[in-house]
Design a protein around this motif. Sequence first.
Motif, PDB file in Angstrom:
ATOM      1  N   ARG A 352     -10.871   3.802  15.083  1.00 45.77           N
ATOM      2  CA  ARG A 352     -10.478   5.041  14.390  1.00 45.77           C
ATOM      3  C   ARG A 352      -9.264   4.782  13.496  1.00 45.77           C
ATOM      4  NH1 ARG A 352     -13.950   5.252  18.129  1.00 45.77           N
ATOM      5  NH2 ARG A 352     -14.504   7.153  19.246  1.00 45.77           N
ATOM      6  N   ASP A 353      -9.263   3.619  12.832  1.00 45.21           N
ATOM      7  CA  ASP A 353      -8.145   3.200  11.998  1.00 45.21           C
ATOM      8  C   ASP A 353      -8.475   3.517  10.540  1.00 45.21           C
ATOM      9  OD1 ASP A 353      -6.108   1.971  10.644  1.00 45.21           O
ATOM     10  OD2 ASP A 353      -6.564  -0.065  11.315  1.00 45.21           O
ATOM     11  N   GLY A 354      -7.980   4.665  10.050  1.00 45.71           N
ATOM     12  CA  GLY A 354      -8.294   5.083   8.699  1.00 45.71           C
ATOM     13  C   GLY A 354      -7.787   4.121   7.650  1.00 45.71           C
ATOM     14  N   LYS A 355      -6.559   3.636   7.791  1.00 42.60           N
ATOM     15  CA  LYS A 355      -5.995   2.706   6.816  1.00 42.60           C
ATOM     16  C   LYS A 355      -6.758   1.384   6.827  1.00 42.60           C
ATOM     17  CE  LYS A 355      -1.604   0.718   5.286  1.00 42.60           C
ATOM     18  NZ  LYS A 355      -0.144   0.658   5.528  1.00 42.60           N
ATOM     19  N   GLY A 356      -7.065   0.901   8.038  1.00 44.59           N
ATOM     20  CA  GLY A 356      -7.829  -0.347   8.145  1.00 44.59           C
ATOM     21  C   GLY A 356      -9.221  -0.208   7.576  1.00 44.59           C
ATOM     22  N   LEU A 357      -9.816   0.980   7.731  1.00 45.79           N
ATOM     23  CA  LEU A 357     -11.157   1.218   7.205  1.00 45.79           C
ATOM     24  C   LEU A 357     -11.157   1.145   5.678  1.00 45.79           C
ATOM     25  CD1 LEU A 357     -14.064   2.060   8.117  1.00 45.79           C
ATOM     26  CD2 LEU A 357     -13.391   4.398   7.583  1.00 45.79           C
ATOM     27  N   ASP A 372      -6.485   3.664  -6.393  1.00 45.16           N
ATOM     28  CA  ASP A 372      -5.361   4.177  -5.609  1.00 45.16           C
ATOM     29  C   ASP A 372      -5.925   4.726  -4.305  1.00 45.16           C
ATOM     30  OD1 ASP A 372      -3.113   5.254  -4.556  1.00 45.16           O
ATOM     31  OD2 ASP A 372      -2.826   6.795  -6.094  1.00 45.16           O
ATOM     32  N   THR A 373      -5.653   4.044  -3.200  1.00 43.33           N
ATOM     33  CA  THR A 373      -6.332   4.361  -1.936  1.00 43.33           C
ATOM     34  C   THR A 373      -5.506   5.228  -0.995  1.00 43.33           C
ATOM     35  OG1 THR A 373      -5.504   2.306  -0.936  1.00 43.33           O
ATOM     36  CG2 THR A 373      -7.646   2.214  -2.044  1.00 43.33           C
ATOM     37  N   ALA A 374      -4.302   5.606  -1.381  1.00 42.12           N
ATOM     38  CA  ALA A 374      -3.445   6.350  -0.449  1.00 42.12           C
ATOM     39  C   ALA A 374      -4.104   7.657  -0.012  1.00 42.12           C
ATOM     40  CB  ALA A 374      -2.089   6.631  -1.107  1.00 42.12           C
ATOM     41  N   ALA A 375      -4.664   8.409  -0.974  1.00 42.97           N
ATOM     42  CA  ALA A 375      -5.305   9.682  -0.638  1.00 42.97           C
ATOM     43  C   ALA A 375      -6.543   9.458   0.225  1.00 42.97           C
ATOM     44  CB  ALA A 375      -5.681  10.437  -1.910  1.00 42.97           C
ATOM     45  N   LEU A 376      -7.294   8.391  -0.054  1.00 41.98           N
ATOM     46  CA  LEU A 376      -8.488   8.102   0.744  1.00 41.98           C
ATOM     47  C   LEU A 376      -8.104   7.715   2.172  1.00 41.98           C
ATOM     48  CD1 LEU A 376     -11.554   7.838   0.786  1.00 41.98           C
ATOM     49  CD2 LEU A 376     -11.293   5.458   0.078  1.00 41.98           C
ATOM     50  N   GLU A 377      -7.004   7.001   2.325  1.00 44.00           N
ATOM     51  CA  GLU A 377      -6.538   6.648   3.672  1.00 44.00           C
ATOM     52  C   GLU A 377      -6.216   7.914   4.473  1.00 44.00           C
ATOM     53  OE1 GLU A 377      -3.242   4.064   3.201  1.00 44.00           O
ATOM     54  OE2 GLU A 377      -4.432   2.415   2.368  1.00 44.00           O
ATOM     55  N   ARG A 378      -5.574   8.870   3.823  1.00 45.10           N
ATOM     56  CA  ARG A 378      -5.287  10.137   4.520  1.00 45.10           C
ATOM     57  C   ARG A 378      -6.582  10.851   4.888  1.00 45.10           C
ATOM     58  NH1 ARG A 378      -1.384  10.483   0.426  1.00 45.10           N
ATOM     59  NH2 ARG A 378      -2.649  11.984  -0.737  1.00 45.10           N
ATOM     60  N   ALA A 379      -7.562  10.827   3.978  1.00 45.28           N
ATOM     61  CA  ALA A 379      -8.833  11.502   4.248  1.00 45.28           C
ATOM     62  C   ALA A 379      -9.552  10.854   5.421  1.00 45.28           C
ATOM     63  CB  ALA A 379      -9.719  11.464   2.997  1.00 45.28           C
ATOM     64  N   MET A 380      -9.592   9.522   5.461  1.00 46.00           N
ATOM     65  CA  MET A 380     -10.279   8.825   6.555  1.00 46.00           C
ATOM     66  C   MET A 380      -9.563   9.039   7.883  1.00 46.00           C
ATOM     67  SD  MET A 380     -13.016   7.401   5.373  1.00 46.00           S
ATOM     68  CE  MET A 380     -13.148   8.898   4.407  1.00 46.00           C
ATOM     69  N   THR A 381      -8.245   9.035   7.862  1.00 42.77           N
ATOM     70  CA  THR A 381      -7.481   9.282   9.090  1.00 42.77           C
ATOM     71  C   THR A 381      -7.772  10.682   9.620  1.00 42.77           C
ATOM     72  OG1 THR A 381      -5.728   7.785   8.347  1.00 42.77           O
ATOM     73  CG2 THR A 381      -5.172   9.355  10.094  1.00 42.77           C
ATOM     74  N   GLU A 382      -7.811  11.653   8.696  1.00 48.85           N
ATOM     75  CA  GLU A 382      -8.112  13.031   9.091  1.00 48.85           C
ATOM     76  C   GLU A 382      -9.548  13.159   9.591  1.00 48.85           C
ATOM     77  OE1 GLU A 382      -7.432  17.102   9.713  1.00 48.85           O
ATOM     78  OE2 GLU A 382      -6.055  15.438   9.309  1.00 48.85           O
ATOM     79  N   ASP A 412     -12.822  16.165  -3.571  1.00 48.04           N
ATOM     80  CA  ASP A 412     -12.360  15.721  -4.886  1.00 48.04           C
ATOM     81  C   ASP A 412     -11.743  14.331  -4.822  1.00 48.04           C
ATOM     82  OD1 ASP A 412     -13.233  18.031  -6.041  1.00 48.04           O
ATOM     83  OD2 ASP A 412     -11.282  19.048  -5.906  1.00 48.04           O
ATOM     84  N   VAL A 413     -11.078  14.028  -3.688  1.00 49.69           N
ATOM     85  CA  VAL A 413     -10.462  12.707  -3.533  1.00 49.69           C
ATOM     86  C   VAL A 413     -11.528  11.621  -3.586  1.00 49.69           C
ATOM     87  CG1 VAL A 413      -9.276  11.187  -1.905  1.00 49.69           C
ATOM     88  CG2 VAL A 413      -8.498  13.541  -2.223  1.00 49.69           C
ATOM     89  N   VAL A 414     -12.595  11.810  -2.812  1.00 49.66           N
ATOM     90  CA  VAL A 414     -13.654  10.804  -2.742  1.00 49.66           C
ATOM     91  C   VAL A 414     -14.363  10.687  -4.082  1.00 49.66           C
ATOM     92  CG1 VAL A 414     -15.816  10.186  -1.605  1.00 49.66           C
ATOM     93  CG2 VAL A 414     -13.936  11.138  -0.269  1.00 49.66           C
ATOM     94  N   ARG A 415     -14.657  11.827  -4.710  1.00 50.67           N
ATOM     95  CA  ARG A 415     -15.398  11.799  -5.983  1.00 50.67           C
ATOM     96  C   ARG A 415     -14.579  11.173  -7.111  1.00 50.67           C
ATOM     97  NH1 ARG A 415     -17.467  16.778  -4.047  1.00 50.67           N
ATOM     98  NH2 ARG A 415     -15.728  17.913  -4.944  1.00 50.67           N
ATOM     99  N   SER A 416     -13.259  11.266  -7.033  1.00 54.22           N
ATOM    100  CA  SER A 416     -12.424  10.749  -8.114  1.00 54.22           C
ATOM    101  C   SER A 416     -12.210   9.248  -8.038  1.00 54.22           C
ATOM    102  CB  SER A 416     -11.056  11.449  -8.082  1.00 54.22           C
ATOM    103  OG  SER A 416     -10.353  11.101  -6.893  1.00 54.22           O
ATOM    104  N   LEU A 417     -12.508   8.629  -6.895  1.00 52.04           N
ATOM    105  CA  LEU A 417     -12.259   7.199  -6.747  1.00 52.04           C
ATOM    106  C   LEU A 417     -13.332   6.383  -7.444  1.00 52.04           C
ATOM    107  CD1 LEU A 417     -11.077   7.070  -3.052  1.00 52.04           C
ATOM    108  CD2 LEU A 417      -9.722   6.478  -5.040  1.00 52.04           C
ATOM    109  N   PRO A 418     -12.954   5.243  -8.027  1.00 52.40           N
ATOM    110  CA  PRO A 418     -13.927   4.395  -8.733  1.00 52.40           C
ATOM    111  C   PRO A 418     -14.738   3.530  -7.769  1.00 52.40           C
ATOM    112  CG  PRO A 418     -11.733   3.450  -8.926  1.00 52.40           C
ATOM    113  CD  PRO A 418     -11.572   4.751  -8.184  1.00 52.40           C
ATOM    114  N   PHE A 419     -15.759   4.103  -7.175  1.00 55.52           N
ATOM    115  CA  PHE A 419     -16.630   3.363  -6.268  1.00 55.52           C
ATOM    116  C   PHE A 419     -17.591   2.486  -7.068  1.00 55.52           C
ATOM    117  CE2 PHE A 419     -15.494   6.823  -3.343  1.00 55.52           C
ATOM    118  CZ  PHE A 419     -15.238   6.088  -2.195  1.00 55.52           C
ATOM    119  N   GLN A 420     -18.036   1.409  -6.430  1.00 55.60           N
ATOM    120  CA  GLN A 420     -19.083   0.577  -6.990  1.00 55.60           C
ATOM    121  C   GLN A 420     -19.925   0.043  -5.836  1.00 55.60           C
ATOM    122  OE1 GLN A 420     -17.113  -2.626  -8.997  1.00 55.60           O
ATOM    123  NE2 GLN A 420     -16.210  -3.461  -7.154  1.00 55.60           N
TER     124      GLN A 420
END
Length: 568
Positions: A352-357, A372-382, A412-420
């Motif tokens: 359950r390690d959001g930052k590690g994930l 920029d992964t800071a917001a995604l880390e918060r989302a995964m932790t939550e 919005d956080v997930v959708r805004s990230l540049p996934f590939q």
Amino acid sequence: MTSVRRKEPKPGAGQYRARSRRILRFAAWHLAVTWWFELVLPRIGLGKIAERNRAKRMRRFAQRFHDLAVELGGLMIKVGQFMSSRLDVLPPEITAELEGLQDEVPPVPFAAIRDLAEAELGASLDTLFTSVDQTPIAAASLGQAHRAWLRPDDVADTGLSAVVLKVQRPGIDEIVEVDLAALRKVGRWLSHVRLVSDRANAPALVEEFAKTSREEIDYLNEAANLERFAADFSSDDRVSTPAVVWERTTRRVLTLEDVTAIKITDSQGLQAAGIDPAKVAPVFAEIMFEQLFTNGFFHADPHPGNIFITPNLEPLPDHPWTVTFIDFGMMGEVSAKTRSGLRKLLIAAAGRDGKGLVAAISDVGVLVPSADTAALERAMTELFARFGGMGFAQLRDVDPHEFRDFAVEFGDVVRSLPFQLPENFLLIIRAMSLTSGVCSSLDPRFNLWDSVEPFASQLLRDERGNLVRDVAKEAFDVASLTLRLPKRMDALLTRVEESSLPVTNPRLERQMARLIRTTQRGASVVVFAALIVSGAVIRADSQVMGNVLMFASAIPLLHGLWVGRSRR
């Protein structure tokens, strides 16, 4: 032996052009509709209209695509199957409507199948087999399978009697190329839509799909995949595969041992055989994990029609049944780098390690390096904090408002990230989506964490071993440098003294000597830390070895203290 070679009926060029136009018209129309409702209306303040009609539009699109795919067959069925498995990203209105494409394919008349098989094998089926059942046991988008029985002399040679004769659909090679050409055009269209291009390279995904599709219609490739898969699990009593009858196999005809048994999702059949479906789910999940995270070669189409549960004739205490895989046309490979990232991802998810994930997701290559992964880390932790330990049955009982609140908060956080999507990642997603669906069908209370955690624990023990090796190598390199450094310093001083520059500065010599002593002490401390950390890590699995390493760490520690005092 009579050789029969009949020319297969093929559609004309006009039919191919009509097929391509139908696919392109369908794609163009629905892209235009999506563009209008999802981009234009929200920009002019009419977003509520798009939101209100979205579910109905999705259902209508899925129904129309379902009808188009069944009518055209070919790769359209494969596209629909992929869409039906994307429960993670596509709305249920689409996935539910397309589920029937897994099995709903009209069969080819046996006369056409016979013509193609005889042309490929170079002889009449009556001379090659005792009999062939004209009713197919499975009809897929690219081929269909019939039960057959080998002749007595072949039975003696192979040890097999009942076999499955798998034959391509006539003209499928040409149809695949027509469909791929149309899909390439659609991919180019999508590459100009920023909403898509920011998240995926659509043309590259089409090329990956093309490569997989061409491999799937080459039955010699499928037979080789089967034997490689069987070799990976040759020492695992839980897994079985059919044998290949190579004498009756070509690029378009494949003859396999008949291993038909209980369909994995046939709960009533499993219970009638004394098998608890709830015990099958974790075993199947672990076998799929091993393919993805350990072997690196995995079955990318593990839908229920391709997996059987076979009761053992002589049940072993731990394995009264085996998981039998068939249909190895769609296989995936995971590179060593991607597999390492996936192992880290699995360990992070289990912990359950959001930052590690998020770090593991970046390592796998799903996020571009600049993200920029800071917001995604918060989302995964939550996400882990709210839903981490829940099984699917428990998730169904969660208040829908809670899911909606989470989606609004972090969507919005997930959708805004540049996934590939890296190479082969679509197949990985497909394999895990189907695995999850099969396990949930076997046991509605199935909790994926119950299977992930023990497997991740084993991976963590493996990673500990890798850590010890890495630390030991680092300690050896530092120790070697320490032993070589005084000689290298002396040589440097000798070269300076023998040069044309007169260097006779006592202060410089004292500073060099002090630098040597400092380096030696630093190296001793590094070796001491390496040994004591290695001992602490290994002690969890081997107390004796851990104690030895921790005791040995005293030697470089004493050396560091002695170097510091002896030359003051």
